[in-house]
Design a protein around this motif. Structure first.
Motif, PDB file in Angstrom:
ATOM      1  N   GLN A   1       0.828  -1.207   0.000  1.00 40.03           N
ATOM      2  CA  GLN A   1       0.000   0.000   0.000  1.00 40.03           C
ATOM      3  C   GLN A   1       0.860   1.253   0.000  1.00 40.03           C
ATOM      4  O   GLN A   1       1.600   1.517   0.938  1.00 40.03           O
ATOM      5  N   VAL A   2       0.756   2.037  -1.071  1.00 40.50           N
ATOM      6  CA  VAL A   2       1.411   3.344  -1.132  1.00 40.50           C
ATOM      7  C   VAL A   2       0.490   4.342  -0.440  1.00 40.50           C
ATOM      8  O   VAL A   2      -0.708   4.395  -0.726  1.00 40.50           O
ATOM      9  N   ILE A   3       1.045   5.140   0.482  1.00 44.73           N
ATOM     10  CA  ILE A   3       0.218   6.029   1.293  1.00 44.73           C
ATOM     11  C   ILE A   3       0.675   7.475   1.161  1.00 44.73           C
ATOM     12  O   ILE A   3       1.809   7.754   0.770  1.00 44.73           O
ATOM     13  N   ASP A   4      -0.235   8.395   1.501  1.00 46.64           N
ATOM     14  CA  ASP A   4       0.107   9.810   1.558  1.00 46.64           C
ATOM     15  C   ASP A   4      -0.007  10.281   3.009  1.00 46.64           C
ATOM     16  O   ASP A   4      -0.125   9.473   3.927  1.00 46.64           O
ATOM     17  N   ALA A   5      -0.009  11.579   3.217  1.00 46.01           N
ATOM     18  CA  ALA A   5      -0.003  12.121   4.574  1.00 46.01           C
ATOM     19  C   ALA A   5      -1.383  12.109   5.230  1.00 46.01           C
ATOM     20  O   ALA A   5      -1.496  12.456   6.410  1.00 46.01           O
ATOM     21  N   SER A   6      -2.418  11.714   4.506  1.00 41.65           N
ATOM     22  CA  SER A   6      -3.773  11.766   5.057  1.00 41.65           C
ATOM     23  C   SER A   6      -4.157  10.499   5.815  1.00 41.65           C
ATOM     24  O   SER A   6      -5.223  10.457   6.433  1.00 41.65           O
ATOM     25  N   VAL A   7      -3.321   9.474   5.788  1.00 44.38           N
ATOM     26  CA  VAL A   7      -3.708   8.198   6.388  1.00 44.38           C
ATOM     27  C   VAL A   7      -3.727   8.275   7.914  1.00 44.38           C
ATOM     28  O   VAL A   7      -3.057   9.107   8.527  1.00 44.38           O
ATOM     29  N   THR A   8      -4.507   7.386   8.511  1.00 45.93           N
ATOM     30  CA  THR A   8      -4.531   7.247   9.963  1.00 45.93           C
ATOM     31  C   THR A   8      -3.188   6.700  10.445  1.00 45.93           C
ATOM     32  O   THR A   8      -2.667   5.750   9.855  1.00 45.93           O
ATOM     33  N   PRO A   9      -2.615   7.267  11.484  1.00 40.54           N
ATOM     34  CA  PRO A   9      -1.347   6.718  11.993  1.00 40.54           C
ATOM     35  C   PRO A   9      -1.485   5.250  12.401  1.00 40.54           C
ATOM     36  O   PRO A   9      -2.529   4.826  12.908  1.00 40.54           O
ATOM     37  N   ARG A  10      -0.406   4.497  12.183  1.00 40.20           N
ATOM     38  CA  ARG A  10      -0.340   3.102  12.618  1.00 40.20           C
ATOM     39  C   ARG A  10       1.063   2.850  13.174  1.00 40.20           C
ATOM     40  O   ARG A  10       1.899   2.232  12.521  1.00 40.20           O
ATOM     41  N   PRO A  11       1.350   3.347  14.375  1.00 39.38           N
ATOM     42  CA  PRO A  11       2.700   3.243  14.924  1.00 39.38           C
ATOM     43  C   PRO A  11       3.093   1.794  15.205  1.00 39.38           C
ATOM     44  O   PRO A  11       2.239   0.955  15.490  1.00 39.38           O
ATOM     45  N   ASP A  12       4.405   1.541  15.149  1.00 36.66           N
ATOM     46  CA  ASP A  12       4.877   0.169  15.267  1.00 36.66           C
ATOM     47  C   ASP A  12       5.642  -0.125  16.554  1.00 36.66           C
ATOM     48  O   ASP A  12       6.019  -1.278  16.797  1.00 36.66           O
ATOM     49  N   THR A  13       5.867   0.878  17.407  1.00 36.42           N
ATOM     50  CA  THR A  13       6.697   0.732  18.603  1.00 36.42           C
ATOM     51  C   THR A  13       6.375   1.854  19.587  1.00 36.42           C
ATOM     52  O   THR A  13       5.644   2.798  19.246  1.00 36.42           O
ATOM     53  N   ASN A  14       6.974   1.800  20.781  1.00 37.69           N
ATOM     54  CA  ASN A  14       6.922   2.953  21.678  1.00 37.69           C
ATOM     55  C   ASN A  14       7.420   4.200  20.960  1.00 37.69           C
ATOM     56  O   ASN A  14       6.836   5.292  21.069  1.00 37.69           O
ATOM     57  N   TYR A  15       8.527   4.044  20.250  1.00 41.06           N
ATOM     58  CA  TYR A  15       9.120   5.152  19.488  1.00 41.06           C
ATOM     59  C   TYR A  15       8.119   5.690  18.467  1.00 41.06           C
ATOM     60  O   TYR A  15       7.932   6.915  18.353  1.00 41.06           O
ATOM     61  N   GLY A  16       7.466   4.794  17.731  1.00 40.11           N
ATOM     62  CA  GLY A  16       6.472   5.226  16.753  1.00 40.11           C
ATOM     63  C   GLY A  16       5.312   5.969  17.389  1.00 40.11           C
ATOM     64  O   GLY A  16       4.815   6.961  16.856  1.00 40.11           O
ATOM     65  N   VAL A  17       4.865   5.488  18.549  1.00 36.73           N
ATOM     66  CA  VAL A  17       3.788   6.173  19.282  1.00 36.73           C
ATOM     67  C   VAL A  17       4.210   7.594  19.637  1.00 36.73           C
ATOM     68  O   VAL A  17       3.420   8.540  19.533  1.00 36.73           O
TER      69      VAL A  17
END
Length: 267
Positions: free
Chosen positions: A123-139
């Motif tokens: 999936q190619v995404i732009d800046a409008s997507v809902t965040p989906r963080p992957d770690t504490n750091y991502g959060v």
């Protein structure tokens, strides 16, 4: 935008901060550099301030008489919740409070692809997507983007949140054929973030002009970022030196790469 009187660069002892310290000094009459680590002696147009961003009073003082902040400070990789909390959440809030109370016009800061790390590679995404963080750091980077939006909407502090991919002198694995941001392209992007007349709050992906793409920057066209480098020139070298990964491997299956399959850091 005219040359700034004073730019504050945080995280100036880190790899990217060290690069920007040299490359953007000409864009301000005075470059104030800061880190909690030693920064050495000040160059000709520099002010050196040692500061831990989790110290609210120190950050308030550090952000006085500043036109613009380039915030590269904080934890730059996955870590314990407590370390991420103090550096990337408490510290980040302190930076924005300093900006608000001291009348700083714009904050340019290092967000990360790990704010959207769980999107599938297909999936190619732009800046409008809902965040989906992957770690504490991502959060923590999702929090940062939320703060940036809030301070623009409520207080008029402009921000550019740069979702940096993989910024190294050259890509070091096959995943980076997609996510690589070259040093020259980072410098160009930072210059455009400084010079753009109006940015409101813009989220932009920090990635070079690679053949393989995960991110579309059409929503940030007003920044005028036109990367020139392409990771493809390293493909033969990487394919000769690294095994071909399984397409279902967590290392490449998600935008965040290996971060998306890490165990919880605090377990």
């Amino acid at each position: 935008m005219a040359k700034c009187n004073r730019i504050l660069l945080t995280g100036a002892a880190g790899a990217l901060g060290t690069l920007l310290r040299k490359e953007i000094a000409h864009m301000a009459t005075t470059l104030r550099v800061s880190d909690k680590a030693d920064l050495g002696s000040a160059s000709a147009n520099e002010e050196v301030v040692q500061c831990d961003v989790s110290d609210a009073a120190a950050v308030m003082e550090m952000t006085r008489d500043v036109d613009m902040i380039i915030h590269m400070g904080g934890v730059s990789r996955e870590g314990s919740w407590e370390s991420v909390l103090q550096s990337n959440i408490v510290g980040f809030y302190n930076v924005y409070e300093g900006a608000r109370k001291n009348g700083v016009k714009r904050v340019i800061w290092a967000s990360s692809n790990h704010a959207i790390g769980f999107y599938p590679r297909e999936q190619v995404i732009d800046a409008s997507v809902t965040p989906r963080p992957d770690t504490n750091y991502g959060v923590s980077k999702v929090f940062g983007e939320g703060i940036a939006q809030y301070y623009w909407d409520k207080y008029g502090v402009e921000s550019v949140s740069i979702r940096i991919g993989s910024c190294f002198p050259e890509p070091v694995d096959r995943r980076m054929l997609t996510t690589w941001l070259s040093y020259p392209d980072l410098v160009h992007l930072t210059e455009r973030c400084i010079m753009s007349p109006r940015v409101a709050h813009t989220v932009i992906y920090g990635v070079s002009n690679n053949d393989e793409k995960l991110w579309d920057n059409w929503m940030a066209a007003h920044i005028g970022f036109h990367p020139k480098d392409n990771a493809e020139i390293f493909r033969a070298k990487l394919e000769a030196s690294t095994p071909e990964p399984d397409p279902k491997s967590p290392f490449i299956a998600a935008h965040g790469g290996a971060f998306a399959s890490m165990p919880h850091f605090d377990d």
